[in-house]
Enzyme design. Structure first.
Site, PDB file in Angstrom:
ATOM      1  N   GLU A  35      72.918 127.029  -1.457  1.00 46.19           N
ATOM      2  CA  GLU A  35      73.742 128.156  -1.873  1.00 46.19           C
ATOM      3  C   GLU A  35      74.634 128.513  -0.674  1.00 46.19           C
ATOM      4  O   GLU A  35      74.121 128.719   0.424  1.00 46.19           O
ATOM      5  CB  GLU A  35      72.852 129.347  -2.255  1.00 46.19           C
ATOM      6  N   ARG A 260      57.585 123.715   1.441  1.00 43.96           N
ATOM      7  CA  ARG A 260      58.707 123.977   2.335  1.00 43.96           C
ATOM      8  C   ARG A 260      58.253 123.868   3.780  1.00 43.96           C
ATOM      9  O   ARG A 260      57.073 123.993   4.093  1.00 43.96           O
ATOM     10  CB  ARG A 260      59.318 125.344   2.056  1.00 43.96           C
ATOM     11  N   LYS A 270      67.515 133.115   5.027  1.00 46.67           N
ATOM     12  CA  LYS A 270      68.929 133.302   5.361  1.00 46.67           C
ATOM     13  C   LYS A 270      69.286 134.788   5.452  1.00 46.67           C
ATOM     14  O   LYS A 270      70.111 135.181   6.264  1.00 46.67           O
ATOM     15  CB  LYS A 270      69.809 132.628   4.304  1.00 46.67           C
TER      16      LYS A 270
HETATM   17  P1  ATP Z   1      66.360 130.686   2.257  1.00 46.87           P
HETATM   18  O1  ATP Z   1      65.033 131.000   1.666  1.00 46.87           O
HETATM   19  O2  ATP Z   1      66.325 130.351   3.686  1.00 46.87           O
HETATM   20  O3  ATP Z   1      67.399 131.712   1.969  1.00 46.87           O
HETATM   21  P2  ATP Z   1      67.117 129.050   0.092  1.00 46.87           P
HETATM   22  O4  ATP Z   1      66.069 128.223  -0.487  1.00 46.87           O
HETATM   23  O5  ATP Z   1      67.479 130.264  -0.653  1.00 46.87           O
HETATM   24  O6  ATP Z   1      66.783 129.329   1.599  1.00 46.87           O
HETATM   25  P3  ATP Z   1      69.209 127.281  -0.585  1.00 46.87           P
HETATM   26  O7  ATP Z   1      70.574 127.230  -0.070  1.00 46.87           O
HETATM   27  O8  ATP Z   1      68.988 127.656  -1.979  1.00 46.87           O
HETATM   28  O9  ATP Z   1      68.428 128.257   0.370  1.00 46.87           O
HETATM   29  O10 ATP Z   1      68.443 125.931  -0.242  1.00 46.87           O
HETATM   30  C1  ATP Z   1      68.976 124.659  -0.477  1.00 46.87           C
HETATM   31  C2  ATP Z   1      67.862 123.669  -0.534  1.00 46.87           C
HETATM   32  O11 ATP Z   1      67.129 123.678   0.679  1.00 46.87           O
HETATM   33  C3  ATP Z   1      66.891 123.984  -1.642  1.00 46.87           C
HETATM   34  O12 ATP Z   1      66.623 122.794  -2.354  1.00 46.87           O
HETATM   35  C4  ATP Z   1      65.670 124.474  -0.931  1.00 46.87           C
HETATM   36  O13 ATP Z   1      64.519 124.131  -1.614  1.00 46.87           O
HETATM   37  C5  ATP Z   1      65.755 123.751   0.404  1.00 46.87           C
HETATM   38  N1  ATP Z   1      65.074 124.518   1.438  1.00 46.87           N
HETATM   39  C6  ATP Z   1      65.343 125.773   1.836  1.00 46.87           C
HETATM   40  N2  ATP Z   1      64.466 126.176   2.770  1.00 46.87           N
HETATM   41  C7  ATP Z   1      63.617 125.133   2.982  1.00 46.87           C
HETATM   42  C8  ATP Z   1      62.496 124.909   3.831  1.00 46.87           C
HETATM   43  N3  ATP Z   1      62.051 125.858   4.661  1.00 46.87           N
HETATM   44  N4  ATP Z   1      61.879 123.713   3.769  1.00 46.87           N
HETATM   45  C9  ATP Z   1      62.331 122.756   2.949  1.00 46.87           C
HETATM   46  N5  ATP Z   1      63.361 122.900   2.127  1.00 46.87           N
HETATM   47  C10 ATP Z   1      64.023 124.064   2.132  1.00 46.87           C
HETATM   48 MG    MG Z   2      67.782 129.382  -2.936  1.00 47.14          MG
END
Ligand code: ATP
Ligand code: MG
Length: 556
Positions: A35, A260, A270
């Site tokens: 995102e 994760r 984020k």
């Molecule tokens: P955050 O929780 O940090 O805001 P998010 O999951 O909302 O992260 P996205 O931009 O939606 O952020 O994530 C993009 C991809 O990265 C998704 O497929 C998510 O599963 C993966 N991802 C995010 N954080 C992790 C993590 N700590 N370990 C592995 N994969 C991750």
């Molecule tokens: Mg997300």
């Protein structure tokens, strides 16, 4: 064959099985769906290495698709930063970059098809009413009074929602699934909401936006993704993912969940990282203390080290916490191989070599990197007055202190052995200089002095020394789980010593460093010429110390 199978991780096992059974006609097509509401962090790096890595492994493809369904938080500058980070990590996405917003028309059409099939309805309930009728995992929810609206009315209202006739929050579209399902995600989830926000790509064209679960699975399906790899928290969303795709009888990718990446001493949300930026705790998303890819790049981490770490920790099916020192280990391993060894004195103490001729300069030849002889050598000036580290001298040293003290000797790296004869103190009692003598026949490489020196010290010739700014970075948090405290904010666990800026004395070659160049400051750690400031004055960021001093401190 069976032995080889055993070493495969569970995602590779699924891939191999699907290739064997021909489930996706022998294709592997993954995607990475960030995102664009912030910079990527080390957790994303893990996901990138997994998605792109596994596709490479099976001759497949990986799409880069921005999940831009929430217009209020998404920005073009984040899109640009994310692209840069993925490329820097060393991966190439398939064709052009993609956006969930590319499919807004198609997704709208899918919602209409669901409505026509009696599988979705417009609900006039307020957000509070919807929440309060959801029930709990053990008690069924209550069906909305609007659930039985006829198809015609639903279509009419949905179109008027799109046209902007209604206020935000006054109506939503919900999938008509099962208000009593033990899985709360299947209790008539919202699939469209009214949002009169400007979108970074579609502008003001839309007054309605699809919800994440709705947009995500359909985007996977539209793109022909085979394996949609996501983190564990989406496991409970999988029945909805499957339901939506099957409800329209569409091509059906397989969602696979993995644990994760969690790192101690690190936060990865984020939202919280944005808070650090907005409140000025750090200098920006790319502050070298941030766990962002851009921060790590600026700090001096290499793509190789990050990839090595990401593959090394593997993929797990259960939540776990990885020790940050494992990442630092990968960084040291790689930097040890590639960096030239240079001499920079961080806390200088003057040494006068009383038997060395005044005004004379000698050019010593010094090997750049003993790990890589092909990196050659360079010339280093030596003279009568040099700097050494203040803590390489003790007025009254214990027996096992193998550096300088009254009457003790040490080797100057790449130069001569010296003996300390005397020291000078100022009025306040601080030591301001050492008086030493050197042994002319003890020169490194041609030493026939017969003198033994246990300690080897780095040094810089005073008339040739260059002032450089050195930023000694340390962990941003001094708690293992900064965001794991119920009563306290992660902000309360900031390490007050996470940045210590000093002026150091460097060998002259350091002025030739280009932004991003990496070095081992002998005996001090790995450092990287700062990307942002190099144009104005030389700044070196400490990437990592030579040894894991935290692990040692904790054992005590
Ligand atoms: P955050 O929780 O940090 O805001 P998010 O999951 O909302 O992260 P996205 O931009 O939606 O952020 O994530 C993009 C991809 O990265 C998704 O497929 C998510 O599963 C993966 N991802 C995010 N954080 C992790 C993590 N700590 N370990 C592995 N994969 C991750
Ligand atoms: Mg997300």
């Amino acid at each position: 064959m069976t032995e080889e199978k055993k070493s495969l991780n569970f995602i590779e096992q699924i891939m191999e099985q699907d290739l064997e059974t021909g489930k996706f006609d022998g294709r592997v097509h993954t995607r990475f769906p960030p995102e664009p509401n912030g910079f990527l962090h080390i957790g994303h790096a893990k996901s990138i290495c997994l998605n792109f890595g596994i596709a490479q492994q099976y001759d497949g493809k990986t799409n880069l698709r921005f999940d831009d369904t929430n217009p209020s938080k998404e920005e073009q500058r984040y899109v640009d930063a994310i692209k840069e980070d993925i490329e820097w990590l060393g991966f190439e996405w398939n064709d052009d970059i993609l956006f969930a917003s590319d499919y807004f028309d198609k997704l709208y059409e899918y919602a209409i098809r669901l409505i026509k099939a009696g599988k979705a309805y417009v609900d006039d309930s307020t957000a509070e009413e919807i929440a309060s009728t959801k029930g709990s995992p053990t008690t069924p929810g209550i069906e909305s009074p609007y659930r039985s609206r006829n198809v015609e009315d639903n279509l009419d209202l949905f179109e008027r929602m799109k046209a902007g006739e209604f206020d935000e929050g006054s109506k939503v579209v919900r999938a008509k699934i099962d208000m009593a399902n033990p899985n709360m995600h299947l209790r008539d989830p919202i699939i469209y909401r009214i949002k009169k926000a400007h979108h970074h790509r579609t502008g003001d064209a839309w007054n309605i936006y699809p919800m994440y679960d709705f947009a995500h699975g359909y985007s996977d399906s539209i793109e022909g993704i085979t394996h949609s790899i996501c983190t564990l928290e989406f496991e409970v969303h999988r029945p909805l993912y499957d339901w939506l795709i099957d409800a329209l009888d569409l091509y059906h990718p397989q969602q696979i969940e993995f644990a994760r990446l969690n790192l101690n001493y690190t936060i990865m949300s984020k939202r919280k990282l944005l808070q650090l930026v907005e409140e000025g705790v750090v200098s920006g998303w790319d502050d070298p203390r941030m766990p962002t890819i851009s921060g790590m790049r600026r700090r001096g981490y290499t793509p190789e080290a990050i990839r090595d770490f990401a593959t090394g920790v593997g993929v797990a099916k259960r939540e776990n916490i990885i020790d940050i020192s494992r990442l630092e280990y990968s960084v040291r391993q790689h930097l040890n191989k590639i960096t030239p060894r240079v001499m920079v004195v961080l806390d200088p103490l003057k040494v006068v070599i009383t038997n060395y001729p005044e005004g004379e300069t000698e050019e010593l030849e010094i090997i750049n990197n003993p790990e890589r002889p092909e990196d050659g050598s360079r010339k280093l000036p030596f003279s009568r007055e040099i700097y050494i580290e203040r803590d390489d001298f003790m007025e009254d040293p214990p027996k096992k202190f193998f550096r300088l003290g009254p009457g003790r000797n040490s080797r100057l790296k790449g130069a001569y052995i010296i003996t300390c004869n005397d020291f000078v103190k100022d009025e306040a009692g601080n030591i301001t200089a050492l008086h030493c003598t050197y042994y002319p026949d003890s020169k490194s490489g041609s030493d026939n002095s017969g003198i033994k020196a246990k300690g080897v010290l780095h040094w810089v010739s005073i008339p040739h020394a260059k002032d450089v700014e050195v930023r000694l970075y340390d962990r941003l948090f001094n708690d293992e789980a900064p965001d794991g405290h119920k009563e306290k904010s992660f902000m309360e666990f900031l390490n007050p010593d996470s940045l210590n800026t000093i002026t150091a004395k460097a060998e002259p070659s350091m002025l030739d460093a280009k932004p991003g160049d990496k070095f081992q400051f002998m005996r001090k750690g790995y450092f990287c010429a700062d990307i942002e400031t190099a144009a104005t004055h030389p700044v070196f960021n400490r990437t990592v110390t030579l040894r894991d001093s935290w692990a040692k401190a904790q054992k005590k």
